[in-house]
Write an enzyme that holds these catalytic residues in place. Structure first.
Site, mmCIF file in Angstrom:
data_model
loop_
_atom_site.group_PDB
_atom_site.id
_atom_site.type_symbol
_atom_site.label_atom_id
_atom_site.label_comp_id
_atom_site.label_asym_id
_atom_site.label_seq_id
_atom_site.Cartn_x
_atom_site.Cartn_y
_atom_site.Cartn_z
ATOM 1 N N GLN A 11 -8.017 -9.173 -13.543
ATOM 2 C CA GLN A 11 -7.594 -8.138 -14.059
ATOM 3 C C GLN A 11 -6.383 -9.074 -15.056
ATOM 4 O OE1 GLN A 11 -3.869 -6.556 -12.137
ATOM 5 N NE2 GLN A 11 -4.755 -4.846 -11.287
ATOM 6 N N ARG A 67 -5.409 -3.818 1.223
ATOM 7 C CA ARG A 67 -5.328 -4.244 2.601
ATOM 8 C C ARG A 67 -5.767 -4.377 3.807
ATOM 9 N NH1 ARG A 67 -0.932 1.071 2.273
ATOM 10 N NH2 ARG A 67 -2.478 1.670 1.539
ATOM 11 N N TYR A 96 3.134 -1.279 -16.344
ATOM 12 C CA TYR A 96 2.696 -2.429 -17.278
ATOM 13 C C TYR A 96 2.870 -2.132 -18.491
ATOM 14 C CZ TYR A 96 1.852 -5.184 -13.673
ATOM 15 O OH TYR A 96 1.206 -6.464 -12.171
#
Length: 395
Positions: free
Chosen positions: A100, A347, A170
């Site tokens: 990423q 998760r 971001y």
């Protein structure tokens, strides 16, 4: 026509993946010196051995001020050997590896990083208690070049996929969001103007790497705050990227790390655990009404981004990755029937790294993650599921 098998091999740009499952980028908290550690490799090896098709290394910053805080990897010659060692280890399992690639912009903690954060426009940072600076033309030229250099380094390290981070407030996302972009120059105004940095970075990276690796982008189905990227904006932005021909697939995310993080995660809101993990000024701030409102509460439902993601699917031809609370085999199969090309999980595989193997073998039909979100505050002490690993990770 029958929906594709989520567990069958698939092409992502020039890369062949063994299946259509993706480990979403979630910060691992395992690079205290800004270097790849055995613990970071083991974290990704667990899900790779557990059957995931593509595992994504989170928060590989393109510049020092682009880290969310200092304990993150800035990609360069100094980190190349460790990144290559990690890529080799993942490849031995049969999985592929993505990096990423991002610049945190206003989500960066300038005090932790020792260098002021930059964003589309100046704003106070709740993380550093400093002012975030407005990025200059020189900054944007430098950052674009840094994306290119980072991309080349990751290709040299053996990474298969580059995920350009264009969501969560971001740097690139701060330009896209009207409420965060208050500039009076050519980087603001129409959506095309606000998307200029994103498209510039994607074009520069694609021109650098060609078809050596796949290039994807993480974008927002909705930022979840007033002045953020809306679903309509997100679709129009995705259409621009598609027309540019620079991206092999889009991962559909949402929320804002700065303004509304729980919009992305849904489920229980671990306010007490978050406060305990924060520096004292932030901890005190979270006790105020404004601080308490930062961590909103959203009910968890399986595949909660699906309704908005379906609007993207209808408007685009690009391959799409569905993200957001995917824990069950029937959800994966529904995603394939809906026309999505990949499913991204976070998760669920943190709780059960071998969940994909279990689902594929028919041993289980659903994962056991309870979406308590207590994993979120553990990013500062080694990201883990505290239900099964309560103590901090020793790195």
């Amino acid at each position: 026509m029958a929906a594709p098998d989520v567990f069958a091999p698939v092409q992502l740009g020039p890369v062949t993946l063994r299946n259509r499952t993706v480990k979403a980028a979630t910060f691992e908290g395992r690079a205290p010196e800004g270097q790849v550690t055995d613990s970071l490799i083991d974290y990704h090896l667990a899900v790779a051995r557990g059957g995931i098709g593509l595992t994504t290394v989170a928060y590989l910053a393109v510049a020092p001020e682009g880290r969310t805080h200092r304990e993150q990897i800035v990609v360069g010659e100094h980190s190349l050997a460790g990144l290559a060692r990690m890529a080799d280890a993942i490849h031995e399992t049969g999985a592929a590896i993505a990096g990423q690639v991002g610049h945190a912009g206003p989500v960066a903690n300038g005090r932790s990083n020792g260098v002021k954060a930059i964003a589309a426009s100046p704003m106070p940072s709740p993380l550093s208690m400093q002012m975030v600076k407005s990025a200059t033309e020189a900054d944007l030229t430098r950052v674009t070049k840094a994306y290119v250099a980072t991309a080349r380094t990751l290709v040299r390290a053996g990474f298969d996929v580059l995920e350009l981070h264009m969501a969560h407030s971001y740097l690139i996302s701060s330009f896209l969001a009207p409420g965060l972009n208050r500039r009076k120059d050519s980087w603001n105004g129409s959506l095309e103007a606000r998307a200029r940095l994103a498209r510039q970075v994607a074009r520069a990276v694609r021109d650098e790497v060609g078809d050596e690796v796949a290039v994807t982008a993480k974008i927002s189905v909705s930022d979840g705050f007033k002045g953020g990227v809306t679903t309509a904006d997100g679709i129009a932005f995705a259409q621009l990227l598609e027309a540019d021909g620079t991206i092999d697939a889009l991962q559909l995310s949402g929320g804002s790390s700065l303004m509304n993080p729980m919009y992305l995660f849904r489920g229980e809101t671990p306010v007490k655990e978050f406060a305990a993990s924060m520096p004292l000024p932030v901890r005190l701030g979270m006790r105020t009404p404004v601080g308490r409102s930062f961590l909103k509460s959203y009910e968890f439902t399986e595949a909660y981004f699906r309704p908005k993601a379906l609007q993207f699917r209808e408007a685009l031809s690009l391959p799409l990755m569905l993200l957001g609370g995917i824990n069950r085999r029937d959800t994966m199969e529904q995603a394939m029937a809906d026309g999505f090309d990949f499913v991204a999980m976070g998760r669920a595989v943190l709780r059960e790294p071998d969940l994909v193997n279990q689902l594929q073998a028919g041993e289980v039909a659903t994962g056991i993650c309870i979406h308590c979100n207590r994993c979120m505050p553990t990013i500062y002490s080694g990201t883990r599921c505290p239900v099964i690993t309560p103590e901090p990770i020793q790195i």
